[in-house]
Design a protein around this motif. Sequence first.
Motif: not given
Length: 424
Positions: A376-380
């Motif tokens: 999630v952090g990467h895609e955000q």
Amino acid sequence: MRAAAVTEPGRLRALGAVLALLLLVFGAVTALEVSGRAAAAEDVVDRSQPLSADAADIYRSLADADTAAAGGFLAGPEEPAEVRDRYEKDIATASRLLVKAAAGTGGSARSADDLALLGEQLPRYTGLVERARAANRQGLPLGGAYLRYANQQMSTRLLPAAERIYQAESARLGQDDRSARAWPLLSIAVGLVALAALLWTQRRMFLRTNRVLNHGLLAATAAALVLLLALLAGHAYARSMLTEAREQGQDSLTALNDARINSLKARANENLAVVSRGAVLTADGKSDQYETEYTAGMARLGAALEKAARLADDGTGWASVTEARRTAEGWRTRHKEARTADDAGDYEGTLAKVIGARNSTGESFDQVDAALGRAVGHEQGEFTRAARRAVASLDWLPGAAAGLVLIGAAGTIMGVNRRLTEYR
């Protein structure tokens, strides 16, 4: 005025005025439309998407709090400090985000009602959990009933309200994205008309005066053409960046949030299946309700992870999703072992396999949740970078439009005046 209009100098003056006005209208419409698109793109980055992410975090925090409450109850009268801290942190996060959502949502009556419901029901839920803990510390079986009722309130009232808020904010994000991506058709149409009028005027002058070039009108034509091309190129690039942000960022985030939510639901049901020990059955009375819901949740988790793997567009995102899929399979295996022990009447062995520090389903759940958190952090980050590039590609266009149309209007006046001097 009528007399002037029938003379060639009069016609030239009228043409010059119309061309200058048309160019100024082209610049004004372009600045207005592009500013609107840029504002919508900024809303995507700074308002809609963060609010959508906050709404997802409200849901995740509530679901995780429910999971932690069940896990702490299973641990016995002496609840582990880290489980208690996790529960309190989730409740604090949900409360903080509810206040933030109330200040930032679009003001729809449904979202306001859902936020009010969450603000009203969250303290009642925490009260039920505290009663369950108090009874559990005293060794009273009533604690399990309180915990099941708290979970029922969470599942039937709080989480559905949080999900509706998430859906409303996601719809708002989609609306802002569509507004930012819409082509500025009026600006393009006015630009084409202005360009055609400039070319027609120059052809008319050539036929009447045998002058091949008019430097002023040529400069005005070049300015109009540059602005039109800049408008098309800038907006096309912004659309491509917003498409990338949506397809490679937001769509992946939606799949990952679904996966995370379903993993939390599955974990809560897994814990409650051990707490209830078959006391709560499905409507047909044939199966354990919590075990059935756990199975359904794990199936939805698998589907969401499969979708997230398809959407992952680079090695970093794909590696995190792959790790989540691998540990989810291990979770299923360990769950079967826990159910076998429970069916055999080995309660202590079941607890060790469900909430134990090593080789337990709880360990697998934590690994799945951690991998999903990294994804999630990467895609955000991917979403934010692409969307900000879209904003940057639009921010400079209003200023460029103003400068170019002023050059074009000045060139038109100079070009027409040049021809007027030939009649004096």
